[in-house]
Design an enzyme around this catalytic site. Structure first.
Site, mmCIF file in Angstrom:
data_model
loop_
_atom_site.group_PDB
_atom_site.id
_atom_site.type_symbol
_atom_site.label_atom_id
_atom_site.label_comp_id
_atom_site.label_asym_id
_atom_site.label_seq_id
_atom_site.Cartn_x
_atom_site.Cartn_y
_atom_site.Cartn_z
ATOM 1 N N SER A 41 0.935 -1.449 0.027
ATOM 2 C CA SER A 41 -0.067 -0.211 -0.024
ATOM 3 C C SER A 41 0.466 1.415 -0.440
ATOM 4 C CB SER A 41 -0.855 0.178 1.604
ATOM 5 O OG SER A 41 0.179 -0.199 2.335
ATOM 6 N N ASP A 325 -2.871 8.407 8.125
ATOM 7 C CA ASP A 325 -4.013 7.733 8.424
ATOM 8 C C ASP A 325 -3.104 6.943 9.619
ATOM 9 O OD1 ASP A 325 -3.017 5.356 6.514
ATOM 10 O OD2 ASP A 325 -4.739 5.438 5.456
ATOM 11 N N HIS A 328 0.016 4.753 6.491
ATOM 12 C CA HIS A 328 0.753 5.780 5.577
ATOM 13 C C HIS A 328 0.910 6.639 6.042
ATOM 14 C CE1 HIS A 328 -1.957 2.539 4.079
ATOM 15 N NE2 HIS A 328 -1.165 2.134 3.637
#
Length: 363
Positions: A41, A325, A328
């Site tokens: 991610s 968040d 990340h």
């Protein structure tokens, strides 16, 4: 006054990156003909969007600083791979595999998938994921397509040999596997040392497969400071430390083995170059020294899996936040880490050379 100075420092750093981007943008062709990205991610730019998974972020406020459009990137703006592509001189962002069509693949493809890992099962408690083995299968399809476009296998191999390959895996093999005993048995079977060895043994086979598909310039990113992300701190506690020490200790065991693997690969493959990017070291230190003031809380309100709650308003001063968040980094952090990966600020940032020198190598 001190706070103003710190903000000026980070703004100066960002201006420096912007200057490098501008210089690279006017020098003509990119430094390498194509850029291929394998990862999780941290660099996923939309591959998870069509999947049945909780690990996708194709909704606002993600992308608020990417033209205000959520693309599937797991932060507010550009990923580290996006910025590296710009530093390499590419005019456009490397497209995700799910949408890459036609001649665009000659510039490279991004195969990264949120929650993916070295192990096939990693991240599957969240739903469908594209693990590294599947990313490599997708790359094999891309290689066949490029071979058809160039109408000559030898020409295709020579072309692919000049490209840059970004490989960043391992974070989720800890966060979404080893440290989730309610879903996975790996922590019951392996000590941290044994688990790291299992990962490295599989990683060796996967990177060898990438080599066999034509990769000759490969930047391998280590596991980051996973014990210091908001998710780890809020979920597991720190017992008085600044971070979750056992997470970081496990990451460092893996990273030490990864450096040895890089040495092994460079010794084995004379006409290739593999480098290690020290994500842990680059992500360590005092973020306040470069202007960040909010360290352990994400910029957006998060849900039960640590992603932004859809459509809620995030913080306004995003350049002062380390995290977007619970997992990340913000684009501001990505600017700094990409810059140090591309041109090492400290000798320990990359090994044995940095990405800029890797791209320039004539192999």
């Amino acid at each position: 006054m001190a706070g103003q100075t710190k903000v000026l420092v980070v703004l100066f750093a960002m201006s420096l990156v912007a200057y490098i981007l501008q210089i690279n943008g006017v020098n003509g062709d990119p430094q390498v003909p194509c850029f291929f990205i394998f990862g999780d991610s941290l660099v996923d730019n939309g591959n998870n969007n069509p999947l049945l998974t909780e690990a996708k972020v194709n909704y606002k406020p993600y992308g608020i600083d990417f033209g205000g459009t959520p693309t599937g990137r797991f932060n507010n703006g550009r990923t580290q791979a996006d910025i590296l592509g710009q530093l390499l001189g590419f005019d456009d962002f490397i497209p995700p595999y799910t949408t890459a069509r036609g001649n665009v693949i000659l510039k490279g493809v991004n195969y990264a998938s949120g929650a993916a890992g070295i192990r096939d099962e990693t991240g599957y408690q969240l739903g469908d994921i594209i693990p590294l083995n599947e990313q490599l299968r997708n790359h094999q399809i891309t290689v066949l397509r490029i071979t058809a476009m160039l109408r000559n296998r030898t020409a295709a191999q020579k072309y692919l040999n000049k490209c840059l390959y970004y490989v960043g895996m391992g974070n989720n093999d800890y966060l979404n596997n080893y440290f989730l005993p309610q879903f996975y048995t790996t922590a019951l079977i392996y000590t941290p040392q044994q688990y790291a060895q299992q990962l490295i043994d599989q990683y060796r086979k996967q990177i060898t497969r990438l080599y066999n598909l034509g990769a000759r310039k490969v930047a391998i990113f280590g596991v980051g400071v996973i014990g210091c992300i908001p998710y780890a701190i809020s979920t597991f506690g720190t017992n008085g430390s600044a971070c979750v020490d056992r997470f970081n200790e496990a990451a460092q065991i893996f990273n030490t083995m990864l450096i040895s693997l890089v040495d092994e690969l460079n010794s084995r493959y004379t006409y290739a170059k593999f480098i290690y990017v020290n994500s842990f070291g680059i992500g360590s230190g005092d973020p306040t020294s470069v202007g960040f003031t909010v360290l352990n809380v994400g910029c957006c309100p998060v849900n039960n899996i640590g992603q932004c709650i859809p459509f809620l308003t995030p913080c306004q001063n995003r350049t002062t936040y380390v995290f977007w968040d619970s997992f990340h980094p913000t684009e501001a952090v990505n600017l700094l880490t990409a810059s140090r990966s591309y041109t090492a600020f400290l000798p320990s940032d990359t090994y044995p050379i940095d990405i800029k020198r890797l791209a320039q190598l004539q192999l």
